[in-house]
Design a protein around this motif. Structure first.
Motif, PDB file in Angstrom:
ATOM      1  N   SER A  40       0.796  -1.217   0.000  1.00  0.00           N
ATOM      2  CA  SER A  40       0.000   0.000   0.000  1.00  0.00           C
ATOM      3  C   SER A  40       0.833   1.273   0.000  1.00  0.00           C
ATOM      4  CB  SER A  40      -0.917  -0.002   1.232  1.00  0.00           C
ATOM      5  OG  SER A  40      -0.130  -0.060   2.417  1.00  0.00           O
ATOM      6  N   SER A  41       2.121   1.151  -0.082  1.00  0.00           N
ATOM      7  CA  SER A  41       2.974   2.332  -0.005  1.00  0.00           C
ATOM      8  C   SER A  41       2.998   3.087  -1.327  1.00  0.00           C
ATOM      9  CB  SER A  41       4.399   1.916   0.351  1.00  0.00           C
ATOM     10  OG  SER A  41       5.272   3.023   0.209  1.00  0.00           O
ATOM     11  N   PRO A  42       2.641   4.359  -1.326  1.00  0.00           N
ATOM     12  CA  PRO A  42       2.672   5.118  -2.583  1.00  0.00           C
ATOM     13  C   PRO A  42       4.070   5.222  -3.178  1.00  0.00           C
ATOM     14  CG  PRO A  42       2.289   6.571  -0.706  1.00  0.00           C
ATOM     15  CD  PRO A  42       2.173   5.185  -0.196  1.00  0.00           C
ATOM     16  N   GLY A  43       5.092   5.096  -2.349  1.00  0.00           N
ATOM     17  CA  GLY A  43       6.460   5.171  -2.839  1.00  0.00           C
ATOM     18  C   GLY A  43       6.856   4.008  -3.730  1.00  0.00           C
ATOM     19  N   HIS A  44       6.049   2.945  -3.747  1.00  0.00           N
ATOM     20  CA  HIS A  44       6.345   1.770  -4.561  1.00  0.00           C
ATOM     21  C   HIS A  44       5.619   1.801  -5.902  1.00  0.00           C
ATOM     22  CE1 HIS A  44       7.833   0.104  -0.737  1.00  0.00           C
ATOM     23  NE2 HIS A  44       8.639  -0.579  -1.502  1.00  0.00           N
ATOM     24  N   TYR A  45       4.997   2.919  -6.222  1.00  0.00           N
ATOM     25  CA  TYR A  45       4.330   3.035  -7.511  1.00  0.00           C
ATOM     26  C   TYR A  45       5.169   3.910  -8.434  1.00  0.00           C
ATOM     27  CZ  TYR A  45       0.251   0.794  -5.517  1.00  0.00           C
ATOM     28  OH  TYR A  45      -0.590  -0.119  -4.947  1.00  0.00           O
ATOM     29  N   ASP A  46       5.216   3.510  -9.693  1.00  0.00           N
ATOM     30  CA  ASP A  46       6.051   4.198 -10.671  1.00  0.00           C
ATOM     31  C   ASP A  46       5.262   5.151 -11.565  1.00  0.00           C
ATOM     32  OD1 ASP A  46       7.236   0.937 -10.807  1.00  0.00           O
ATOM     33  OD2 ASP A  46       8.463   2.585 -10.010  1.00  0.00           O
ATOM     34  N   TYR A  47       3.980   4.896 -11.713  1.00  0.00           N
ATOM     35  CA  TYR A  47       3.173   5.675 -12.649  1.00  0.00           C
ATOM     36  C   TYR A  47       1.863   6.066 -11.975  1.00  0.00           C
ATOM     37  CZ  TYR A  47       6.338   2.798 -15.422  1.00  0.00           C
ATOM     38  OH  TYR A  47       7.444   2.148 -15.897  1.00  0.00           O
ATOM     39  N   TRP A  48       1.392   7.279 -12.298  1.00  0.00           N
ATOM     40  CA  TRP A  48       0.163   7.804 -11.708  1.00  0.00           C
ATOM     41  C   TRP A  48      -0.735   8.393 -12.799  1.00  0.00           C
ATOM     42  CZ3 TRP A  48      -1.010   7.487  -6.500  1.00  0.00           C
ATOM     43  CH2 TRP A  48       0.025   7.037  -5.669  1.00  0.00           C
ATOM     44  N   GLY A  49      -2.035   8.187 -12.633  1.00  0.00           N
ATOM     45  CA  GLY A  49      -3.011   8.806 -13.520  1.00  0.00           C
ATOM     46  C   GLY A  49      -3.389  10.190 -13.022  1.00  0.00           C
TER      47      GLY A  49
END
Length: 124
Positions: free
Chosen positions: A106-115
């Motif tokens: 659930s950590s946002p830091g582990h996402y690479d792309y955002w809409g």
């Protein structure tokens, strides 16, 4: 990778909505995908995540039992089915993706792309 979220709107307390997020530029089955939300004056918070195959999901406690995340890799799309909406669910909802198809978290830091986000407003 580009993510296009849609499906937000203005609904009444107790209503349902389904958000969609279409991924382009990468086969979505190779990506974990999630939903976050940000209410006015608040920090962005985790809502739900689904792994690349769609076999594992995790939802925030505050939405568990009301929101369901799913995906259709044939359509490169992830969905967030929201039922029993409450005024406190009012927020801009963002989809996100990462290059970790087997990761669950659930950590946002582990996402690479955002809409870009889609606004959900629930009136009382």
């Amino acid at each position: 990778v580009q993510l296009q979220a849609s499906g937000g709107g203005l609904v009444q307390d107790g209503a349902s909505l389904r958000l969609s997020c279409v991924a382009s530029g990468r086969t979505s089955g190779y990506m974990g995908m999630g939903w976050f939300r940000q209410a006015p004056g608040k920090e962005r918070e985790f809502v739900a995540h689904i792994d690349g195959r769609g076999g594992a999901t995790i939802e925030a406690e505050v939405v568990k039992g009301r929101f369901t995340i799913s995906r259709d890799n044939g359509k490169n799309t992830v969905y967030l089915q929201m039922t029993g909406l409450k005024p406190e669910d009012t927020a801009v909802y963002y989809c996100a993706a990462n290059d970790r198809p087997y990761w669950i978290g659930s950590s946002p830091g582990h996402y690479d792309y955002w809409g870009q986000g889609t606004l959900v407003t629930v009136s009382s």
